[in-house]
Design a protein around this motif. Sequence first.
Motif, PDB file in Angstrom:
ATOM      1  N   GLY A 119       0.820  -1.195   0.000  1.00 55.44           N
ATOM      2  CA  GLY A 119       0.000   0.000   0.000  1.00 55.44           C
ATOM      3  C   GLY A 119       0.860   1.253   0.000  1.00 55.44           C
ATOM      4  O   GLY A 119       2.074   1.197   0.152  1.00 55.44           O
ATOM      5  N   GLY A 120       0.210   2.394  -0.185  1.00 57.85           N
ATOM      6  CA  GLY A 120       0.934   3.652  -0.189  1.00 57.85           C
ATOM      7  C   GLY A 120       0.086   4.761  -0.755  1.00 57.85           C
ATOM      8  O   GLY A 120      -1.135   4.608  -0.913  1.00 57.85           O
ATOM      9  N   SER A 121       0.736   5.870  -1.045  1.00 56.59           N
ATOM     10  CA  SER A 121       0.049   7.026  -1.616  1.00 56.59           C
ATOM     11  C   SER A 121       0.438   7.173  -3.079  1.00 56.59           C
ATOM     12  O   SER A 121       1.611   7.068  -3.426  1.00 56.59           O
ATOM     13  CB  SER A 121       0.437   8.294  -0.844  1.00 56.59           C
ATOM     14  OG  SER A 121      -0.001   8.212   0.492  1.00 56.59           O
ATOM     15  N   VAL A 122      -0.554   7.442  -3.901  1.00 57.90           N
ATOM     16  CA  VAL A 122      -0.321   7.553  -5.340  1.00 57.90           C
ATOM     17  C   VAL A 122      -1.304   8.562  -5.905  1.00 57.90           C
ATOM     18  O   VAL A 122      -2.387   8.782  -5.336  1.00 57.90           O
ATOM     19  CB  VAL A 122      -0.478   6.167  -6.015  1.00 57.90           C
ATOM     20  CG1 VAL A 122      -1.900   5.659  -5.882  1.00 57.90           C
ATOM     21  CG2 VAL A 122      -0.018   6.188  -7.454  1.00 57.90           C
ATOM     22  N   GLN A 123      -0.937   9.179  -6.991  1.00 58.59           N
ATOM     23  CA  GLN A 123      -1.847  10.108  -7.649  1.00 58.59           C
ATOM     24  C   GLN A 123      -2.846   9.351  -8.519  1.00 58.59           C
ATOM     25  O   GLN A 123      -2.579   8.232  -8.966  1.00 58.59           O
ATOM     26  CB  GLN A 123      -1.055  11.097  -8.497  1.00 58.59           C
ATOM     27  CG  GLN A 123      -0.237  12.073  -7.660  1.00 58.59           C
ATOM     28  CD  GLN A 123       0.135  13.315  -8.432  1.00 58.59           C
ATOM     29  OE1 GLN A 123       0.232  13.285  -9.658  1.00 58.59           O
ATOM     30  NE2 GLN A 123       0.334  14.415  -7.729  1.00 58.59           N
ATOM     31  N   ALA A 124      -3.972   9.973  -8.745  1.00 61.04           N
ATOM     32  CA  ALA A 124      -4.990   9.374  -9.604  1.00 61.04           C
ATOM     33  C   ALA A 124      -4.387   9.026 -10.957  1.00 61.04           C
ATOM     34  O   ALA A 124      -3.597   9.782 -11.516  1.00 61.04           O
ATOM     35  CB  ALA A 124      -6.158  10.339  -9.767  1.00 61.04           C
ATOM     36  N   GLY A 125      -4.767   7.860 -11.445  1.00 62.27           N
ATOM     37  CA  GLY A 125      -4.220   7.367 -12.693  1.00 62.27           C
ATOM     38  C   GLY A 125      -3.010   6.463 -12.513  1.00 62.27           C
ATOM     39  O   GLY A 125      -2.585   5.800 -13.470  1.00 62.27           O
ATOM     40  N   GLY A 126      -2.476   6.446 -11.314  1.00 64.46           N
ATOM     41  CA  GLY A 126      -1.307   5.636 -11.027  1.00 64.46           C
ATOM     42  C   GLY A 126      -1.649   4.193 -10.717  1.00 64.46           C
ATOM     43  O   GLY A 126      -2.808   3.768 -10.819  1.00 64.46           O
TER      44      GLY A 126
ATOM     45  N   GLN B  37      -2.870   0.369   3.829  1.00 65.69           N
ATOM     46  CA  GLN B  37      -3.586   1.570   3.422  1.00 65.69           C
ATOM     47  C   GLN B  37      -3.218   1.967   2.002  1.00 65.69           C
ATOM     48  O   GLN B  37      -2.042   2.019   1.638  1.00 65.69           O
ATOM     49  CB  GLN B  37      -3.266   2.729   4.374  1.00 65.69           C
ATOM     50  CG  GLN B  37      -3.919   4.046   4.002  1.00 65.69           C
ATOM     51  CD  GLN B  37      -5.432   4.012   4.162  1.00 65.69           C
ATOM     52  OE1 GLN B  37      -5.961   3.404   5.098  1.00 65.69           O
ATOM     53  NE2 GLN B  37      -6.137   4.653   3.249  1.00 65.69           N
ATOM     54  N   VAL B  38      -4.237   2.285   1.221  1.00 64.20           N
ATOM     55  CA  VAL B  38      -4.057   2.832  -0.122  1.00 64.20           C
ATOM     56  C   VAL B  38      -4.717   4.201  -0.155  1.00 64.20           C
ATOM     57  O   VAL B  38      -5.900   4.326   0.171  1.00 64.20           O
ATOM     58  CB  VAL B  38      -4.676   1.917  -1.190  1.00 64.20           C
ATOM     59  CG1 VAL B  38      -4.661   2.599  -2.556  1.00 64.20           C
ATOM     60  CG2 VAL B  38      -3.932   0.586  -1.247  1.00 64.20           C
ATOM     61  N   THR B  39      -3.948   5.213  -0.536  1.00 65.31           N
ATOM     62  CA  THR B  39      -4.466   6.573  -0.621  1.00 65.31           C
ATOM     63  C   THR B  39      -4.208   7.103  -2.022  1.00 65.31           C
ATOM     64  O   THR B  39      -3.061   7.132  -2.479  1.00 65.31           O
ATOM     65  CB  THR B  39      -3.798   7.485   0.414  1.00 65.31           C
ATOM     66  OG1 THR B  39      -4.016   6.942   1.719  1.00 65.31           O
ATOM     67  CG2 THR B  39      -4.387   8.886   0.345  1.00 65.31           C
ATOM     68  N   VAL B  40      -5.276   7.509  -2.693  1.00 63.90           N
ATOM     69  CA  VAL B  40      -5.179   8.025  -4.055  1.00 63.90           C
ATOM     70  C   VAL B  40      -5.599   9.487  -4.038  1.00 63.90           C
ATOM     71  O   VAL B  40      -6.717   9.813  -3.649  1.00 63.90           O
ATOM     72  CB  VAL B  40      -6.065   7.233  -5.019  1.00 63.90           C
ATOM     73  CG1 VAL B  40      -5.867   7.744  -6.447  1.00 63.90           C
ATOM     74  CG2 VAL B  40      -5.763   5.741  -4.927  1.00 63.90           C
ATOM     75  N   SER B  41      -4.697  10.336  -4.469  1.00 61.56           N
ATOM     76  CA  SER B  41      -4.982  11.772  -4.477  1.00 61.56           C
ATOM     77  C   SER B  41      -5.305  12.229  -5.898  1.00 61.56           C
ATOM     78  O   SER B  41      -4.694  11.774  -6.857  1.00 61.56           O
ATOM     79  CB  SER B  41      -3.794  12.557  -3.932  1.00 61.56           C
ATOM     80  OG  SER B  41      -2.636  12.275  -4.682  1.00 61.56           O
ATOM     81  N   SER B  42      -6.264  13.131  -5.980  1.00 66.65           N
ATOM     82  CA  SER B  42      -6.696  13.595  -7.306  1.00 66.65           C
ATOM     83  C   SER B  42      -5.985  14.880  -7.687  1.00 66.65           C
ATOM     84  O   SER B  42      -5.294  15.487  -6.876  1.00 66.65           O
ATOM     85  CB  SER B  42      -8.200  13.810  -7.319  1.00 66.65           C
ATOM     86  OG  SER B  42      -8.573  14.694  -6.291  1.00 66.65           O
TER      87      SER B  42
END
Length: 128
Positions: free
Chosen positions: A9-16, A123-128
């Motif tokens: 898991g981690g943080s990634v931008q939308a589309g990633g 946790q998976v967090t996707v930022s737009s």
Amino acid sequence: QVQLAESGGGSVQAGGSLRLSCAASGYVYSSGCMAWYRQAPGKEREGVAAIYRGGGVAYYADSVKGRFTISRDNAKNTMYLQMNSLKSEDTAMYYCAADPRECGTWLGNLRAANFAYWGQGTQVTVSS
């Protein structure tokens, strides 16, 4: 003692993309059905995907079809979830689950499926 441990898991931008792993120990890994679930804050737990012991896909949620791919490597005692084209609504804690039974009608849409073993989540967090 059966243990399931999620990672990736981690943080990634939308589309990633992200690839989750679920490592099983103390479990005859190849014996049964496995699945991924997710739960976002304030929302009910949602079944994402399930896979037969032989690697065939048993279920995908409509919300992830065409974007997520479930797979397993019985030799490595590990299940995976490849997540592409991530959206902000994919943000959640992701859990893996396993059961000695093969996937079958008991799965339903995963909502009420009573898997015997669960991991602690990643946790998976996707930022737009």
